[in-house]
Design a protein around this motif. Sequence first.
Motif, PDB file in Angstrom:
ATOM      1  N   ALA A  89       0.839  -1.202   0.000  1.00 27.28           N
ATOM      2  CA  ALA A  89       0.000   0.000   0.000  1.00 27.28           C
ATOM      3  C   ALA A  89       0.874   1.252   0.000  1.00 27.28           C
ATOM      4  O   ALA A  89       0.569   2.227  -0.695  1.00 27.28           O
ATOM      5  CB  ALA A  89      -0.933   0.001   1.206  1.00 27.28           C
ATOM      6  N   ALA A  90       1.977   1.226   0.756  1.00 29.88           N
ATOM      7  CA  ALA A  90       2.891   2.370   0.791  1.00 29.88           C
ATOM      8  C   ALA A  90       3.540   2.581  -0.578  1.00 29.88           C
ATOM      9  O   ALA A  90       3.663   3.712  -1.059  1.00 29.88           O
ATOM     10  CB  ALA A  90       3.958   2.166   1.863  1.00 29.88           C
ATOM     11  N   ILE A  91       3.952   1.480  -1.204  1.00 36.37           N
ATOM     12  CA  ILE A  91       4.546   1.570  -2.543  1.00 36.37           C
ATOM     13  C   ILE A  91       3.536   2.171  -3.517  1.00 36.37           C
ATOM     14  O   ILE A  91       3.862   3.088  -4.274  1.00 36.37           O
ATOM     15  CB  ILE A  91       5.002   0.183  -3.044  1.00 36.37           C
ATOM     16  CG1 ILE A  91       6.213  -0.306  -2.254  1.00 36.37           C
ATOM     17  CG2 ILE A  91       5.314   0.217  -4.538  1.00 36.37           C
ATOM     18  CD1 ILE A  91       6.559  -1.764  -2.501  1.00 36.37           C
ATOM     19  N   LYS A  92       2.322   1.646  -3.498  1.00 35.22           N
ATOM     20  CA  LYS A  92       1.287   2.126  -4.424  1.00 35.22           C
ATOM     21  C   LYS A  92       1.018   3.612  -4.223  1.00 35.22           C
ATOM     22  O   LYS A  92       0.947   4.372  -5.191  1.00 35.22           O
ATOM     23  CB  LYS A  92      -0.002   1.324  -4.226  1.00 35.22           C
ATOM     24  CG  LYS A  92      -1.089   1.678  -5.200  1.00 35.22           C
ATOM     25  CD  LYS A  92      -2.310   0.795  -4.995  1.00 35.22           C
ATOM     26  CE  LYS A  92      -3.410   1.188  -5.961  1.00 35.22           C
ATOM     27  NZ  LYS A  92      -4.615   0.380  -5.778  1.00 35.22           N
ATOM     28  N   ALA A  93       0.922   4.040  -2.968  1.00 31.28           N
ATOM     29  CA  ALA A  93       0.640   5.453  -2.682  1.00 31.28           C
ATOM     30  C   ALA A  93       1.795   6.349  -3.103  1.00 31.28           C
ATOM     31  O   ALA A  93       1.596   7.345  -3.805  1.00 31.28           O
ATOM     32  CB  ALA A  93       0.339   5.630  -1.195  1.00 31.28           C
ATOM     33  N   ALA A  94       3.009   5.995  -2.689  1.00 29.28           N
ATOM     34  CA  ALA A  94       4.164   6.856  -2.967  1.00 29.28           C
ATOM     35  C   ALA A  94       4.554   6.824  -4.438  1.00 29.28           C
ATOM     36  O   ALA A  94       4.807   7.859  -5.048  1.00 29.28           O
ATOM     37  CB  ALA A  94       5.346   6.451  -2.090  1.00 29.28           C
TER      38      ALA A  94
END
Length: 121
Positions: A89-94
Motif C-alpha cells: 500500500a505504501a509503494i502504491k501510494a508513494a
Amino acid sequence: MIPIGKFLMVWYTSQLLRVYVSLEEAVKALSEHGFAGIMPKIANGNYAWLPGKPEAKGLPELIALARDFGLQVHTWIYSYGQDLSGELAAIKAAYGIYGGDSLTINAEAEYKRKGAAVVAT
C-alpha cells in the motif's frame, strides 16, 4: 528500465542541503559530474513518504529538478517484510505520486532471519 551508470541514493533531501545551497545546485552538480540519475527513497516499510510528511520535504522538487536536468529517477523503498500488505500500500501510494523509471525494493537483514524465505516469495 534498469538503472545503469552512477546514481546517488538519497535517503532524505535535507542531507543534500547540508552540502549544497539548494537542491538545484545539487542536481546540477550531479549532472556535471556524469551521474545518470538519482535514487530517492519514497517509503520505509509500510510508511509512505507522502507530500506533507517530514521525510518528503523537498522530494517532489528534487525529482522534478532531476527530470529537468535529464537525469533518471529510480525510486526505492526499504522493506522489512513484516507487513507486506502495508508495504505494498505504501509503494502504491508513494509511487503513484512520485513515479520513477523503476522501483527498487531494498530488502536486507530482515529477510535473512529464519522463516523469511516464505515472506520473500
